[in-house]
Design a protein around this motif. Structure first.
Motif, PDB file in Angstrom:
ATOM      1  N   GLY A   1       0.759  -0.498  -0.418  1.00 53.03           N
ATOM      2  CA  GLY A   1       0.252   0.536  -0.050  1.00 53.03           C
ATOM      3  C   GLY A   1       0.608   0.922   0.110  1.00 53.03           C
ATOM      4  N   SER A   2       2.013   0.942   0.368  1.00 58.06           N
ATOM      5  CA  SER A   2       2.739   2.377   0.950  1.00 58.06           C
ATOM      6  C   SER A   2       3.644   2.917  -0.316  1.00 58.06           C
ATOM      7  CB  SER A   2       3.852   2.270   1.719  1.00 58.06           C
ATOM      8  OG  SER A   2       3.768   2.080   3.209  1.00 58.06           O
ATOM      9  N   VAL A   3       3.578   1.421  -1.286  1.00 61.38           N
ATOM     10  CA  VAL A   3       4.543   1.459  -2.466  1.00 61.38           C
ATOM     11  C   VAL A   3       3.549   2.627  -3.846  1.00 61.38           C
ATOM     12  CG1 VAL A   3       5.626  -0.271  -4.699  1.00 61.38           C
ATOM     13  CG2 VAL A   3       6.454  -0.127  -1.944  1.00 61.38           C
ATOM     14  N   ILE A   4       2.252   1.853  -3.295  1.00 61.28           N
ATOM     15  CA  ILE A   4       1.135   2.088  -4.393  1.00 61.28           C
ATOM     16  C   ILE A   4       0.778   3.729  -3.872  1.00 61.28           C
ATOM     17  CG2 ILE A   4      -1.230   2.340  -4.579  1.00 61.28           C
ATOM     18  CD1 ILE A   4      -1.036  -0.817  -4.069  1.00 61.28           C
ATOM     19  N   ILE A   5       1.053   4.317  -2.269  1.00 62.93           N
ATOM     20  CA  ILE A   5       0.350   5.612  -2.623  1.00 62.93           C
ATOM     21  C   ILE A   5       2.312   6.479  -3.256  1.00 62.93           C
ATOM     22  CG2 ILE A   5       0.660   7.442  -0.543  1.00 62.93           C
ATOM     23  CD1 ILE A   5      -0.795   5.747   1.250  1.00 62.93           C
ATOM     24  N   VAL A   6       3.109   5.750  -2.794  1.00 69.09           N
ATOM     25  CA  VAL A   6       5.112   6.473  -3.507  1.00 69.09           C
ATOM     26  C   VAL A   6       3.872   6.854  -4.873  1.00 69.09           C
ATOM     27  CG1 VAL A   6       6.781   5.903  -3.421  1.00 69.09           C
ATOM     28  CG2 VAL A   6       5.735   5.919  -1.193  1.00 69.09           C
ATOM     29  N   ILE A   7       4.162   5.625  -5.592  1.00 71.95           N
ATOM     30  CA  ILE A   7       4.005   5.819  -7.220  1.00 71.95           C
ATOM     31  C   ILE A   7       2.963   6.955  -7.347  1.00 71.95           C
ATOM     32  CG2 ILE A   7       2.827   4.421  -8.896  1.00 71.95           C
ATOM     33  CD1 ILE A   7       4.336   1.429  -8.034  1.00 71.95           C
ATOM     34  N   ALA A   8       2.080   7.124  -6.460  1.00 64.49           N
ATOM     35  CA  ALA A   8       0.673   7.955  -6.957  1.00 64.49           C
ATOM     36  C   ALA A   8       1.175   9.514  -7.358  1.00 64.49           C
ATOM     37  CB  ALA A   8      -0.343   7.711  -6.329  1.00 64.49           C
ATOM     38  N   LEU A   9       1.832   9.198  -5.668  1.00 65.56           N
ATOM     39  CA  LEU A   9       2.805  11.038  -5.726  1.00 65.56           C
ATOM     40  C   LEU A   9       3.663  11.392  -6.392  1.00 65.56           C
ATOM     41  CD1 LEU A   9       3.282  10.740  -1.510  1.00 65.56           C
ATOM     42  CD2 LEU A   9       1.233  12.100  -2.646  1.00 65.56           C
ATOM     43  N   PHE A  10       4.630  10.345  -7.295  1.00 62.10           N
ATOM     44  CA  PHE A  10       5.470  10.604  -8.033  1.00 62.10           C
ATOM     45  C   PHE A  10       4.715  11.183  -8.970  1.00 62.10           C
ATOM     46  CE2 PHE A  10       9.038   8.310  -6.097  1.00 62.10           C
ATOM     47  CZ  PHE A  10      10.007   9.046  -5.608  1.00 62.10           C
ATOM     48  N   ALA A  11       3.051  10.124  -9.653  1.00 59.16           N
ATOM     49  CA  ALA A  11       2.512  10.503 -10.999  1.00 59.16           C
ATOM     50  C   ALA A  11       2.160  11.361 -10.475  1.00 59.16           C
ATOM     51  CB  ALA A  11       1.546   9.583 -10.683  1.00 59.16           C
ATOM     52  N   GLN A  12       1.790  12.932  -9.125  1.00 55.86           N
ATOM     53  CA  GLN A  12       1.374  14.106  -9.047  1.00 55.86           C
ATOM     54  C   GLN A  12       2.364  14.321  -9.175  1.00 55.86           C
ATOM     55  OE1 GLN A  12      -2.461  14.611  -8.579  1.00 55.86           O
ATOM     56  NE2 GLN A  12      -1.894  16.425  -8.414  1.00 55.86           N
TER      57      GLN A  12
ATOM     58  N   LEU B   1       4.498   9.388 -16.712  1.00 53.75           N
ATOM     59  CA  LEU B   1       2.557   9.268 -16.698  1.00 53.75           C
ATOM     60  C   LEU B   1       2.485   7.890 -16.913  1.00 53.75           C
ATOM     61  CD1 LEU B   1       1.406  12.419 -16.840  1.00 53.75           C
ATOM     62  CD2 LEU B   1       1.850  11.314 -14.569  1.00 53.75           C
ATOM     63  N   LEU B   2       2.450   6.977 -17.901  1.00 50.96           N
ATOM     64  CA  LEU B   2       2.578   6.079 -18.435  1.00 50.96           C
ATOM     65  C   LEU B   2       2.930   5.165 -17.460  1.00 50.96           C
ATOM     66  CD1 LEU B   2       1.816   6.256 -22.040  1.00 50.96           C
ATOM     67  CD2 LEU B   2      -0.022   5.735 -20.309  1.00 50.96           C
ATOM     68  N   ALA B   3       4.059   4.608 -17.346  1.00 50.47           N
ATOM     69  CA  ALA B   3       4.846   4.503 -16.982  1.00 50.47           C
ATOM     70  C   ALA B   3       4.016   4.131 -14.670  1.00 50.47           C
ATOM     71  CB  ALA B   3       6.295   4.456 -16.504  1.00 50.47           C
ATOM     72  N   CYS B   4       4.018   5.032 -14.156  1.00 48.47           N
ATOM     73  CA  CYS B   4       3.390   5.439 -12.846  1.00 48.47           C
ATOM     74  C   CYS B   4       1.753   4.194 -13.275  1.00 48.47           C
ATOM     75  CB  CYS B   4       2.859   6.174 -12.852  1.00 48.47           C
ATOM     76  SG  CYS B   4       5.116   8.086 -11.958  1.00 48.47           S
ATOM     77  N   ILE B   5       1.226   4.695 -14.252  1.00 50.24           N
ATOM     78  CA  ILE B   5      -0.320   3.900 -13.914  1.00 50.24           C
ATOM     79  C   ILE B   5       0.082   2.498 -14.624  1.00 50.24           C
ATOM     80  CG2 ILE B   5      -2.367   4.298 -15.899  1.00 50.24           C
ATOM     81  CD1 ILE B   5      -1.917   7.032 -16.265  1.00 50.24           C
ATOM     82  N   ALA B   6       0.939   2.475 -15.108  1.00 47.51           N
ATOM     83  CA  ALA B   6       0.813   0.839 -14.872  1.00 47.51           C
ATOM     84  C   ALA B   6       1.851   0.425 -14.086  1.00 47.51           C
ATOM     85  CB  ALA B   6       2.383  -0.066 -16.440  1.00 47.51           C
ATOM     86  N   LEU B   7       2.519   0.700 -13.164  1.00 47.95           N
ATOM     87  CA  LEU B   7       2.871   0.191 -11.652  1.00 47.95           C
ATOM     88  C   LEU B   7       1.954  -0.044 -10.345  1.00 47.95           C
ATOM     89  CD1 LEU B   7       6.752   1.594 -11.456  1.00 47.95           C
ATOM     90  CD2 LEU B   7       6.096  -0.373 -12.164  1.00 47.95           C
ATOM     91  N   TYR B   8       1.222   1.555 -10.927  1.00 51.66           N
ATOM     92  CA  TYR B   8      -0.124   1.188  -9.604  1.00 51.66           C
ATOM     93  C   TYR B   8      -0.751   0.274  -9.997  1.00 51.66           C
ATOM     94  CZ  TYR B   8      -4.170   3.449  -7.436  1.00 51.66           C
ATOM     95  OH  TYR B   8      -4.834   4.636  -6.557  1.00 51.66           O
ATOM     96  N   VAL B   9      -0.633  -0.118 -11.508  1.00 50.68           N
ATOM     97  CA  VAL B   9      -2.185  -1.378 -11.287  1.00 50.68           C
ATOM     98  C   VAL B   9      -1.596  -2.719 -10.932  1.00 50.68           C
ATOM     99  CG1 VAL B   9      -3.264  -2.264 -13.315  1.00 50.68           C
ATOM    100  CG2 VAL B   9      -3.403   0.061 -13.534  1.00 50.68           C
ATOM    101  N   VAL B  10      -0.221  -3.000 -11.678  1.00 46.16           N
ATOM    102  CA  VAL B  10       0.320  -3.665 -10.638  1.00 46.16           C
ATOM    103  C   VAL B  10       0.189  -4.022  -9.751  1.00 46.16           C
ATOM    104  CG1 VAL B  10       2.201  -5.331 -11.254  1.00 46.16           C
ATOM    105  CG2 VAL B  10       1.387  -4.260 -12.566  1.00 46.16           C
TER     106      VAL B  10
ATOM    107  N   ASN C   1       5.451  14.960 -19.815  1.00 48.25           N
ATOM    108  CA  ASN C   1       5.513  13.416 -18.743  1.00 48.25           C
ATOM    109  C   ASN C   1       5.326  12.411 -19.197  1.00 48.25           C
ATOM    110  OD1 ASN C   1       2.971  14.495 -17.889  1.00 48.25           O
ATOM    111  ND2 ASN C   1       3.546  14.768 -16.123  1.00 48.25           N
ATOM    112  N   ARG C   2       4.278  12.626 -20.444  1.00 50.87           N
ATOM    113  CA  ARG C   2       3.570  11.640 -20.916  1.00 50.87           C
ATOM    114  C   ARG C   2       4.118  10.183 -20.367  1.00 50.87           C
ATOM    115  NH1 ARG C   2       2.501   8.602 -25.277  1.00 50.87           N
ATOM    116  NH2 ARG C   2       0.350   8.105 -25.921  1.00 50.87           N
ATOM    117  N   ASP C   3       5.894   9.616 -21.431  1.00 55.31           N
ATOM    118  CA  ASP C   3       6.380   8.360 -20.898  1.00 55.31           C
ATOM    119  C   ASP C   3       5.912   7.531 -19.753  1.00 55.31           C
ATOM    120  OD1 ASP C   3       6.073   7.522 -23.187  1.00 55.31           O
ATOM    121  OD2 ASP C   3       8.179   8.541 -23.391  1.00 55.31           O
TER     122      ASP C   3
END
Length: 184
Positions: free
Chosen positions: A48-59, A72-81, A68-70
């Motif tokens: 859950g903490s990793v998911i939050i950190v990914i979301a914060l990096f994307a934001q 953001l796409l990487a962050c979205i993919a990691l968030y989903v995984v 930053n399109r690429d």
């Protein structure tokens, strides 16, 4: 009227009833010397903490959207995984479990307990199950179940009659820990 030491539930809310029964069952089992195993909870918190950190990096990434399109796409993919991994752990390992324990200190068994419960919506039948944390182990016993109406343990004011419920849980633990009969 519930006093300070009594546990009171809203009888119209099955979540409230289940929460109090689960909490009391956990108290009985840990009171019998079983130590709670929190590894799975810690793994879930870490994911859950990793998911939050990914979301914060994307934001809060320094560049604006078209640049930053690429990223953001990487962050979205990691968030989903990571969310899928978290849901997979909850679905396959945790299920309805309310307590995982280590084996009793000084016992011959090499597995702890998994205590799970169910209280279906619109039903008064509460099911408490105790089983081995490793069912394939040689020292694993057969799972035991207790299914009773919650009306057996609550007063009309919603106060849990702990003595009655604790006796039932202790009898269930005794049933689980008894030695199976050897066939001749």
């Amino acid at each position: 009227m519930a006093t300070k030491g009594q546990k009171k539930a809203n009888l119209l809310d099955h979540h409230s009833i289940k929460h109090i029964l689960d909490e009391s069952a956990s108290e009985v089992i840990t009171g019998r010397g079983y130590v709670e195993d929190v590894k799975l909870s810690n793994i879930r918190l870490l994911l859950g903490s990793v998911i939050i950190v990914i979301a914060l990096f994307a934001q809060f990434y320094k560049k604006k959207f078209p640049e930053n399109r690429d990223f953001l796409l990487a962050c979205i993919a990691l968030y989903v995984v990571f969310n899928l991994v978290l849901q997979l752990i909850i679905y396959t390992k945790e299920k309805n479990a309310i307590l995982f324990t280590y084996p009793l200190t000084g016992s011959f068994t090499s597995t702890g307990l998994v205590v799970s419960s169910k209280l279906p919506r619109f039903s008064d039948m509460y099911t408490l199950t105790i089983e081995s944390a490793d069912p394939k182990s040689v020292s694993a016993n057969e799972p035991v179940h207790l299914t009773k109406s919650v009306t057996q343990w609550f007063t009309k004011d919603g106060v849990l009659v702990e003595g009655l419920f604790w006796k039932e849980v202790e009898a269930l633990i005794a049933q689980y820990t008894k030695e199976p009969k050897k066939s001749k």
